[in-house]
Design a protein around this motif. Structure first.
Motif, PDB file in Angstrom:
ATOM      1  N   ASN A 133      40.510  44.991  50.801  1.00  0.00           N
ATOM      2  CA  ASN A 133      41.329  45.112  49.565  1.00  0.00           C
ATOM      3  C   ASN A 133      41.634  46.815  49.461  1.00  0.00           C
ATOM      4  OD1 ASN A 133      42.317  44.090  46.868  1.00  0.00           O
ATOM      5  ND2 ASN A 133      41.027  45.718  46.040  1.00  0.00           N
ATOM      6  N   GLU A 136      44.660  47.067  51.326  1.00  0.00           N
ATOM      7  CA  GLU A 136      45.856  46.251  50.882  1.00  0.00           C
ATOM      8  C   GLU A 136      46.538  47.232  49.734  1.00  0.00           C
ATOM      9  OE1 GLU A 136      47.167  43.154  51.560  1.00  0.00           O
ATOM     10  OE2 GLU A 136      46.039  43.324  53.222  1.00  0.00           O
ATOM     11  N   GLY A 176      43.397  45.178  41.807  1.00  0.00           N
ATOM     12  CA  GLY A 176      43.688  43.868  42.481  1.00  0.00           C
ATOM     13  C   GLY A 176      42.563  43.120  43.314  1.00  0.00           C
ATOM     14  N   SER A 179      42.473  39.231  42.811  1.00  0.00           N
ATOM     15  CA  SER A 179      43.632  38.657  43.189  1.00  0.00           C
ATOM     16  C   SER A 179      43.250  38.555  44.802  1.00  0.00           C
ATOM     17  CB  SER A 179      44.834  39.133  42.866  1.00  0.00           C
ATOM     18  OG  SER A 179      45.147  39.358  41.683  1.00  0.00           O
ATOM     19  N   THR A 180      42.800  39.314  45.319  1.00  0.00           N
ATOM     20  CA  THR A 180      42.441  39.650  46.816  1.00  0.00           C
ATOM     21  C   THR A 180      41.428  38.608  46.965  1.00  0.00           C
ATOM     22  OG1 THR A 180      43.019  41.897  46.674  1.00  0.00           O
ATOM     23  CG2 THR A 180      41.981  40.920  48.895  1.00  0.00           C
ATOM     24  N   ARG A 183      42.942  35.177  46.972  1.00  0.00           N
ATOM     25  CA  ARG A 183      43.913  34.831  47.924  1.00  0.00           C
ATOM     26  C   ARG A 183      43.271  34.597  49.351  1.00  0.00           C
ATOM     27  NH1 ARG A 183      47.540  39.088  51.275  1.00  0.00           N
ATOM     28  NH2 ARG A 183      45.810  39.924  51.848  1.00  0.00           N
ATOM     29  N   ASP A 234      48.478  35.825  45.839  1.00  0.00           N
ATOM     30  CA  ASP A 234      49.016  36.840  46.496  1.00  0.00           C
ATOM     31  C   ASP A 234      50.127  37.235  45.804  1.00  0.00           C
ATOM     32  OD1 ASP A 234      49.614  38.408  48.838  1.00  0.00           O
ATOM     33  OD2 ASP A 234      50.589  36.691  49.806  1.00  0.00           O
ATOM     34  N   LYS A 237      48.257  39.635  43.325  1.00  0.00           N
ATOM     35  CA  LYS A 237      47.822  40.805  44.193  1.00  0.00           C
ATOM     36  C   LYS A 237      49.054  41.860  44.345  1.00  0.00           C
ATOM     37  CE  LYS A 237      47.314  41.316  48.465  1.00  0.00           C
ATOM     38  NZ  LYS A 237      47.924  42.477  48.618  1.00  0.00           N
ATOM     39  N   SER A 238      50.210  41.446  44.507  1.00  0.00           N
ATOM     40  CA  SER A 238      51.199  42.378  44.925  1.00  0.00           C
ATOM     41  C   SER A 238      51.725  42.844  43.665  1.00  0.00           C
ATOM     42  CB  SER A 238      52.772  41.922  45.215  1.00  0.00           C
ATOM     43  OG  SER A 238      51.881  41.315  46.813  1.00  0.00           O
ATOM     44  N   GLN A 241      48.900  45.890  42.493  1.00  0.00           N
ATOM     45  CA  GLN A 241      48.637  46.900  43.432  1.00  0.00           C
ATOM     46  C   GLN A 241      50.136  47.683  43.648  1.00  0.00           C
ATOM     47  OE1 GLN A 241      47.038  44.928  46.793  1.00  0.00           O
ATOM     48  NE2 GLN A 241      45.075  44.877  46.109  1.00  0.00           N
ATOM     49  N   CYS A 255      44.128  39.191  37.506  1.00  0.00           N
ATOM     50  CA  CYS A 255      44.646  37.910  38.290  1.00  0.00           C
ATOM     51  C   CYS A 255      45.238  37.104  37.447  1.00  0.00           C
ATOM     52  CB  CYS A 255      43.508  37.540  39.431  1.00  0.00           C
ATOM     53  SG  CYS A 255      44.136  36.087  40.217  1.00  0.00           S
TER      54      CYS A 255
END
Length: 300
Positions: A133, A136, A176, A179-180, A183, A234, A237-238, A241, A255
């Motif tokens: 993470n 990422e 995030g 979320s990671t 994912r 995903d 997450k984007s 982040q 999330c």
């Protein structure tokens, strides 16, 4: 690492049993990352753009490729490539080691082999997510930057800026994380479970070419289904982040809150932004990366 059986090991089996997936040559991993990274940049760009009203939004996949090439140059497709390269070795080590440990523990339970592999995949994905993470966070921040490649800060400068501004926690270098976790956990859970059940339904072929196609097809299909299920994580997450719509104001926090917000403001399909480049990565990625994983699964 592999469970013994009564069949006499031929040369191929001996080679498979002696293989350590963590010691995969660095060159193969580097080749995969270099080949697939442009698609990862495009995927991130689609996931962080909010609706078509923004004049800077990409209209299509080809438009994104043309725009990045025209405004940011060829190396714009390689923004944020250093974090995945640095994360590859610890990521693989954690993924394979924890998968083996979870698999051994679950072998003691009454779960069927298919469910046990899904659960082991979920556990290894969750553990892997904790490791990757921070990388990422740095990667997405660099990929979202539309300045020319020469004007972009380095990965280390980006990490220092995040730490100095927000620290190491869930608002800084580990934002995030939920979320990671979703994912990686969902992807590995579906991938391992689906592959195990399907490979038994499709008998192996004595022909080397047909056997290659069998494994490749099952791996590609497993990855495609896993990607279709996990991509809302995903996208979330984007969004978390990446850059927020208004500097200084955090719009995307967690999330589930991010998923609900994207669905409400942009519609259900917005949760599947970036799915096409994500799936496009699976073809070469399946060939280069996943067969070592499949060998581990087959030993269950």
């Amino acid at each position: 690492m592999f469970i013994q059986n009564n069949r006499s090991p031929g040369p191929g089996l001996v080679q498979e049993m002696n293989h350590n997936p963590v010691s995969e040559p660095a060159l193969k991993c580097l080749v995969e990352i270099c080949l697939m990274h442009p698609l990862d940049v495009v995927k991130t760009r689609f996931q962080i753009q909010r609706g078509g009203a923004d004049p800077s939004s990409y209209r299509s996949l080809s438009d994104c490729f043309r725009t990045v090439l025209r405004t940011e140059g060829f190396f714009g497709f390689y923004k944020g490539i250093l974090p995945p390269i640095l994360a590859e070795t610890p990521k693989r080590a954690v993924k394979f080691f924890t998968f083996e440990q979870y698999k051994k523990l679950l072998a003691l339970t009454p779960l069927s082999p298919g469910l046990a592999l899904s659960a082991a995949g979920l556990g290894s994905g969750l553990t892997e997510a904790v490791v990757v993470n921070p990388f990422e966070v740095v990667k997405v921040g660099l990929q979202a930057n539309r300045d020319s490649f020469k004007e972009q800060p380095s990965a280390f400068a980006q990490a220092r800026r995040i730490i100095q501004a927000d620290g190491w926690g869930l608002r800084g270098l580990n934002k995030g994380l939920t979320s990671t976790l979703g994912r990686h956990g969902v992807f590995n859970m579906i991938y391992f479970g689906f592959y195990f059940n399907v490979k038994d339904a499709v008998p192996p072929s004595p022909d080397a070419t047909l056997e290659f196609l069998r494994k490749f097809t099952i791996g590609l299909l497993s990855g495609t289904i896993s990607s279709c299920v996990n991509i809302p994580f995903d996208v979330a997450k984007s969004r978390i982040q990446g850059p927020q719509p208004r500097p200084g104001q955090i719009k995307y926090r967690t999330c589930l809150q991010t998923m609900a917000l994207v669905h409400r403001e942009e519609g259900f399909l917005a949760l599947y932004k970036g799915l096409v480049p994500k799936i496009m990565r699976l073809g070469p990625g399946t060939r280069i990366r996943t067969f070592r994983t499949l060998h581990t699964v087959e030993a269950f």
